[in-house]
Design an enzyme around this catalytic site. Structure first.
Site, PDB file in Angstrom:
ATOM      1  N   ASP A 309     -37.480  10.520   0.218  1.00  0.00           N
ATOM      2  CA  ASP A 309     -36.160  11.103   0.306  1.00  0.00           C
ATOM      3  C   ASP A 309     -36.154  12.539  -0.231  1.00  0.00           C
ATOM      4  OD1 ASP A 309     -33.286  10.835   0.788  1.00  0.00           O
ATOM      5  OD2 ASP A 309     -33.082  10.877  -1.387  1.00  0.00           O
ATOM      6  N   GLU A 356     -38.484  12.988   4.606  1.00  0.00           N
ATOM      7  CA  GLU A 356     -37.084  13.230   4.948  1.00  0.00           C
ATOM      8  C   GLU A 356     -36.842  14.729   4.801  1.00  0.00           C
ATOM      9  OE1 GLU A 356     -33.757  14.648   4.467  1.00  0.00           O
ATOM     10  OE2 GLU A 356     -33.557  13.469   2.630  1.00  0.00           O
ATOM     11  N   ASP A 409     -26.451   7.879   5.798  1.00  0.00           N
ATOM     12  CA  ASP A 409     -25.500   8.893   5.339  1.00  0.00           C
ATOM     13  C   ASP A 409     -24.598   9.415   6.456  1.00  0.00           C
ATOM     14  OD1 ASP A 409     -26.122   8.965   2.617  1.00  0.00           O
ATOM     15  OD2 ASP A 409     -27.736  10.418   2.898  1.00  0.00           O
TER      16      ASP A 409
END
Length: 508
Positions: A309, A356, A409
């Site tokens: 992430d 990511e 998200d």
């Protein structure tokens, strides 16, 4: 070691050959116990993935959640979430009776976290007391071995949680100073006085890992590999920061001097103020990045591929002075991402990592990802209403890419299409040669047809759901992470449709 190496090699192959999968966090599974868990519905979900010819199941972080119930704000980067333990499995092991959870009544379509956690905690406490009194003796050797094998992080975590229980749940930065600063005498006294609480939290972890490993093994048997998630940062109120203050930028009282976030972006005009304490990267590097290596090794016991992430933060991160109301004021600070990834590569071999790399990505971030051959991410919802050179448009993809219709998200694709401007919708219709009436599946088809090695969609898009099914809205203080699907929403016809697309585009 040989088994772990094989597992990582297999995982890497699954990134670099055509495949596809679905994002669904375990909490979103159906079932009668108020929250998705590691019981029968999870096994049925894996069967459904196999029936739809998928190769990957992507999940969010599995750790025990803290304030706000976010998987990205947990009490530990190493521990599992005991709320995911399935009561039926505890009954089968002889740790509880069916009467202990009969009569539970919770909403089916969302998680009501407070009451669910309270009931699960009581159930796990009952299981622990029965175990202490000699119940489920067949588990004793395995439990003892688990505690020995994970002594490093588990010892700190169990003491941390026992202390938190004794402190009525207060964050560790509000504990008495000797405990907050880890005075050796205070810790020794706490270990002696809290033996039962420490044992309880070790036992809860054993139960989680036992049920998860059985589920993972079943997934492997069905040809499904699991994509896990490592948040770049850890929660301020975590065993990680409390037990390793030397690796974080804290003041003399162990409070953060600076915190994490990102400047104003697609999701927020005031930036995103995450509030996590920032690493002391120099201290981590002097220690050979051992904490990070251990963190990866721990996660790779649970999953096959790691989504790293906020990969951008490993090249440079946004530093916000502690106490600021938002993330507008801050500065970019260089991070030793190349040294860290080289260390991980040396320790783990080929890196089973998805980077990511969303947002504003500098040439330095791109070079770091390419230096280690990591696949990046592309999200179709970010592709439209812009120039033909937009990197998220499929005609600009490279093969070493994981394409998503949307992520946890984002709004659902159907919800996004309804809310976005007409310029975006017109671009979608012209680019996809569709009328927009089935936009979620149009996005799935486009992702699956692309040259990207791996294509992923949230289950909400497969089910063609609207904004009511959104998993997370960044910056919203409450109401996130609670969505669940119900079994009747996933009929065989939907699985057959997905299987057909998957076979058609060579991802089965």
């Amino acid at each position: 070691a040989a088994s772990k190496g094989f597992r990582m090699s297999w995982a890497y192959e699954k990134i670099s050959t055509r495949s596809s999968g679905i994002i669904l966090h375990p909490t979103s599974l159906p079932g009668p116990h108020g929250i998705g868990d590691l019981g029968p519905a999870a096994y049925s979900w894996i069967d459904a993935l196999a029936q739809a010819r998928q190769k990957c199941w992507q999940i969010l972080p599995l750790g025990p959640t803290s304030y706000g119930d976010s998987p990205y704000q947990g009490f530990s980067a190493f521990a599992g979430n005991p709320v995911l333990v399935n009561p039926d499995g505890l009954r089968e092991d002889g740790l509880i009776d069916a009467a202990d959870f009969e009569g539970w009544s919770f909403p089916a379509e969302h998680v009501d976290f407070g009451p669910v956690i309270e009931r699960k905690d009581r159930l796990l406490l009952s299981a622990w007391r029965n175990y202490q009194q000699g119940g489920a003796g067949h588990l004793r050797a395995d439990c003892d071995a688990f505690v020995r094998q994970h002594d490093g992080w588990l010892s700190d975590f169990a003491l941390f949680m026992a202390l938190k229980d004794a402190q009525q749940g207060r964050g560790w930065q509000d504990w008495p100073r000797p405990l907050r600063l880890r005075d050796p005498q205070a810790l020794a006294k706490a270990r002696a006085e809290l033996t039962g609480g420490i044992g309880l939290h070790q036992f809860r972890q054993f139960l989680f890992f036992r049920q998860w490993r059985r589920l993972r093994d079943y997934a492997h048997h069905q040809g499904i590999r699991i994509i896990g998630d490592i948040p770049i940062f850890v929660s301020a109120d975590s065993a990680d920061v409390w037990a390793n203050p030397q690796f974080f930028q804290l003041d003399a009282e162990r409070r953060p001097r600076v915190v994490a976030g990102v400047p104003p972006d697609y999701f927020s005009a005031t930036g995103q103020l995450w509030g996590n304490p920032l690493y002391d990267w120099a201290a981590l590097e002097r220690a050979g990045f051992g904490w990070w290596v251990a963190r990866f090794q721990a996660l790779l016991e649970l999953v096959d591929i790691v989504r790293l992430d906020h990969f951008r933060g490993f090249e440079g991160y946004w530093e916000v002075p502690a106490g600021r109301p938002d993330a507008i004021v801050g500065r970019w600070v260089k991070a030793p991402g190349e040294a860290l990834l080289a260390t991980l590569q040396q320790a783990l071999g080929r890196l089973p990592i998805i980077a990511e790399d969303l947002g504003v990505i500098t040439p330095e971030v791109l070079a770091l990802r390419e230096r280690f051959g990591l696949p990046g991410m592309r999200v179709l919802q970010f592709a439209f209403g812009d120039k033909p050179t937009n990197a998220y448009l499929p005609h600009n993809y490279e093969a070493n890419t994981v394409v998503y219709t949307g992520t946890h998200d984002n709004d659902t694709t159907r919800g996004w299409y309804r809310a976005t401007g007409e310029q975006d919708r017109d671009h979608v219709r012209r680019y996809l040669a569709r009328d927009g009436s089935d936009v979620a599946w149009d996005f799935i088809r486009t992702a699956w047809a692309s040259v990207a090695d791996c294509a992923i969609a949230p289950l909400q898009d497969v089910l063609n759901l609207g904004s009511e099914a959104r998993m997370n809205t960044p910056g919203r203080p409450a109401g996130n992470w609670s969505w669940r699907y119900q079994a009747h929403q996933l009929p065989a016809s939907v699985l057959a449709r997905l299987a057909d697309l998957t076979e058609l585009y060579g991802r089965a």
